[in-house]
Design an enzyme around this catalytic site. Structure first.
Site, short mmCIF file in Angstrom:
data_model
loop_
_atom_site.label_atom_id
_atom_site.label_comp_id
_atom_site.label_asym_id
_atom_site.label_seq_id
_atom_site.Cartn_x
_atom_site.Cartn_y
_atom_site.Cartn_z
N GLY A 47 0.79 -1.24 0.00
CA GLY A 47 0.00 0.00 0.00
C GLY A 47 0.81 1.27 0.00
O GLY A 47 0.32 2.31 -0.42
N GLU A 101 4.81 4.09 5.83
CA GLU A 101 3.55 3.35 5.91
C GLU A 101 2.45 4.07 5.13
O GLU A 101 2.50 5.29 4.98
CB GLU A 101 3.12 3.24 7.40
N ASP A 105 -3.97 2.17 11.49
CA ASP A 105 -5.34 2.04 12.01
C ASP A 105 -5.24 1.61 13.47
O ASP A 105 -5.09 2.43 14.36
CB ASP A 105 -6.10 1.04 11.14
P1 5GP Z 1 -3.31 -1.64 11.50
O1 5GP Z 1 -2.43 -2.82 11.75
O2 5GP Z 1 -2.71 -0.32 11.95
O3 5GP Z 1 -4.69 -1.85 12.07
O4 5GP Z 1 -3.56 -1.58 9.96
C1 5GP Z 1 -2.59 -1.26 9.06
C2 5GP Z 1 -2.87 -1.85 7.71
O5 5GP Z 1 -4.26 -2.15 7.53
C3 5GP Z 1 -2.54 -0.85 6.63
O6 5GP Z 1 -1.19 -0.99 6.22
C4 5GP Z 1 -3.54 -1.20 5.54
O7 5GP Z 1 -3.03 -2.23 4.73
C5 5GP Z 1 -4.74 -1.73 6.29
N1 5GP Z 1 -5.78 -0.70 6.49
C6 5GP Z 1 -6.12 -0.09 7.65
N2 5GP Z 1 -7.11 0.80 7.46
C7 5GP Z 1 -7.40 0.77 6.14
C8 5GP Z 1 -8.34 1.48 5.30
O8 5GP Z 1 -9.11 2.37 5.71
N3 5GP Z 1 -8.33 1.17 3.99
C9 5GP Z 1 -7.50 0.22 3.47
N4 5GP Z 1 -7.59 0.01 2.16
N5 5GP Z 1 -6.61 -0.47 4.21
C10 5GP Z 1 -6.55 -0.19 5.53
#
Ligand code: 5GP
Length: 184
Positions: A47, A101, A105
């Site tokens: 991403g 990054e 989230d």
């Molecule tokens: P975390 O581990 O911080 O919850 O999520 C990180 C990863 O989740 C990001 O690198 C991404 O791949 C995915 N992600 C989190 N939120 C979103 C979103 O709103 N849209 C998309 N497409 N991917 C997300």
């Protein structure tokens, strides 16, 4: 018949021009902060690739880069599981690392990456994220550089996917609900 990607978008959050402007500001900031040091960009696939590609060209310093594959998401909901799918090519020992990054989230992915990288004895580690979504942050993790802070919505475009699609949109938007939930 497949319909055009743009018809699947409910709302554009950040236009291509807004993104390019913000990325230039971030690049200028990094250029200032890392002057005199060798900057090593560690990018989390896939991403972050459009962000990396734009950002690196706005940094007016000698730099190197490497890629890391981490998988944490399937579909629209987090599985809560983080996995290393592709390791770095080079050692980061003694280097000034900036993790690139796409979005933070829950912070789960980044906590994993940080833990993993810190074991390799870099000189320093900082984090730059294109988007920050602080609403559901579980891990106590903060980026040092943030493009945009967004509300708790599922966004796509500029590298971010839904089921591996929409990464090539030049803007960031919110998908229409019926695209991922099916017709109501
Ligand atoms: P975390 O581990 O911080 O919850 O999520 C990180 C990863 O989740 C990001 O690198 C991404 O791949 C995915 N992600 C989190 N939120 C979103 C979103 O709103 N849209 C998309 N497409 N991917 C997300």
């Amino acid at each position: 018949m497949p319909h055009p990607m743009h018809d699947d978008i409910q709302e554009v959050l950040y236009s291509e021009a807004q993104i390019q402007q913000r990325v230039r500001e971030l690049g200028a900031q990094l250029t200032q902060d890392y002057a005199g040091r060798d900057l090593h960009l560690v990018t989390i696939m896939k991403g972050s690739l459009p962000f990396l590609s734009d950002l690196m060209r706005t940094i007016d310093l000698p730099l190197t880069l490497d890629l890391m594959g981490v998988s944490s998401y399937s579909g629209i909901n987090s599985t809560g599981e983080v996995r290393l799918t592709m390791d770095l090519d080079e050692s980061i020992e003694g280097r000034h690392v900036v993790i690139v990054e796409d979005i933070i989230d829950t912070g789960l992915t980044l906590s994993y990456v940080l833990r993993n990288l810190r074991q390799r004895a870099p000189a320093s580690v900082k984090i730059i994220t294109f988007l920050d979504k602080p609403a559901k942050r579980g891990a106590s993790i903060e980026a040092d550089y943030v493009g945009f802070t967004i509300p708790d919505a599922f966004v796509i475009g500029y590298g971010l996917d839904w089921n591996q699609r929409y990464r090539n949109l030049p803007y960031v938007g919110i998908l229409k609900r019926d695209v991922y939930a099916g017709p109501l």
